[in-house]
Write a protein that holds these residues in place. Structure first.
Motif, mmCIF file in Angstrom:
data_model
loop_
_atom_site.group_PDB
_atom_site.id
_atom_site.type_symbol
_atom_site.label_atom_id
_atom_site.label_comp_id
_atom_site.label_asym_id
_atom_site.label_seq_id
_atom_site.Cartn_x
_atom_site.Cartn_y
_atom_site.Cartn_z
ATOM 1 N N PHE A 88 0.903 -1.199 0.128
ATOM 2 C CA PHE A 88 -0.031 0.121 0.121
ATOM 3 C C PHE A 88 0.871 1.192 0.129
ATOM 4 N N ARG A 92 1.006 3.921 -3.131
ATOM 5 C CA ARG A 92 0.594 5.543 -2.728
ATOM 6 C C ARG A 92 1.778 6.160 -2.901
ATOM 7 N N THR A 144 -7.748 -6.793 -0.648
ATOM 8 C CA THR A 144 -6.958 -5.589 -0.411
ATOM 9 C C THR A 144 -6.990 -4.730 -1.668
ATOM 10 N N PHE A 147 -6.475 -1.086 -1.825
ATOM 11 C CA PHE A 147 -5.258 -0.442 -1.297
ATOM 12 C C PHE A 147 -4.059 -0.683 -2.238
ATOM 13 N N HIS A 148 -4.208 -1.282 -3.374
ATOM 14 C CA HIS A 148 -2.910 -1.430 -4.153
ATOM 15 C C HIS A 148 -3.283 -1.373 -5.772
ATOM 16 N N HIS A 152 -7.868 2.874 -7.594
ATOM 17 C CA HIS A 152 -8.214 3.345 -6.405
ATOM 18 C C HIS A 152 -7.182 4.074 -6.028
ATOM 19 N N TRP A 156 -6.172 6.818 -2.040
ATOM 20 C CA TRP A 156 -4.852 6.587 -1.220
ATOM 21 C C TRP A 156 -4.393 7.546 -0.281
ATOM 22 N N ARG A 161 -7.194 5.875 5.442
ATOM 23 C CA ARG A 161 -6.566 4.585 4.772
ATOM 24 C C ARG A 161 -5.900 3.586 5.935
ATOM 25 N N GLU A 162 -4.985 4.187 6.180
ATOM 26 C CA GLU A 162 -4.005 3.059 7.100
ATOM 27 C C GLU A 162 -5.019 2.573 8.249
ATOM 28 N N LEU A 165 -6.925 -0.040 6.579
ATOM 29 C CA LEU A 165 -6.118 -1.215 6.163
ATOM 30 C C LEU A 165 -5.683 -2.167 7.399
#
Length: 179
Positions: A88, A92, A144, A147-148, A152, A156, A161-162, A165
């Motif tokens: 991620f 990002r 996931t 997040f990758h 998307h 990010w 977001r974190e 995740l």
């Protein structure tokens, strides 16, 4: 002397200036002071050049993931969490640090290119080494995706977001069978 590395470096510069939609082989050749035929001697098409640049960029941006996946001294749950967060953050940061090259990767991913496919297969292989089976690796990768996956990228930078995740990783880790 003109070589593939010199051409790829020039292509990265051209992509950063013009973006993937407007960068041409002629622009690359002009920046090198050579004819476009000289570039085509090393890369048979604009697509081949774009894929070579993206492949190199992906290897640079995501090499750290392989080390996390291979770290068998760390348990699978911790490795999975570290790997997912590293993926991620790498995506990002790459999107923020090098938006034009990331945009090229997005185009290739949308086109289901060979390079994007190789990248996904490498990531799935790393995940499989952590979670134990290809099916579980694919499930984790799909779970996931927000997040990758480059589609998307706009999300990010959101503040939560974190945290989201981390919650997802907890759910995944607690749902995985013990190995």
């Amino acid at each position: 002397m003109l070589d593939a590395e010199t051409i790829m470096l020039a292509t990265e510069d051209v992509l950063r200036r013009h973006g993937p939609a407007k960068a041409t082989v002629v622009d690359v050749a002009r920046s090198l002071g050579v004819s476009h035929a000289a570039v085509y001697r090393h890369f048979p098409s604009k697509a081949a050049l774009r894929e070579a640049v993206t492949r190199r960029w992906l290897h640079r941006a995501y090499d750290d993931l392989a080390a996390i996946a291979a770290d068998t001294a760390t348990g699978p749950a911790e490795r999975l969490r570290a790997w997912v967060f590293a993926l991620f953050r790498a995506k990002r940061d790459a999107a923020a640090r090098d938006p034009e090259i990331f945009a090229t990767y997005r185009v290739l991913a949308a086109e289901h290119s060979v390079v994007a496919g190789e990248h996904v297969e490498a990531l799935l292989g790393q995940l499989e080494s952590i979670v134990g089976t290809a099916a579980t690796a694919r499930a984790v990768f799909a779970a996931t995706a927000a997040f990758h996956h480059p589609a998307h990228a706009q999300e990010w930078s959101q503040a939560d977001r974190e945290t989201v995740l981390a919650d997802l990783c907890t759910l995944l880790v607690e749902g995985l069978p013990a190995r």
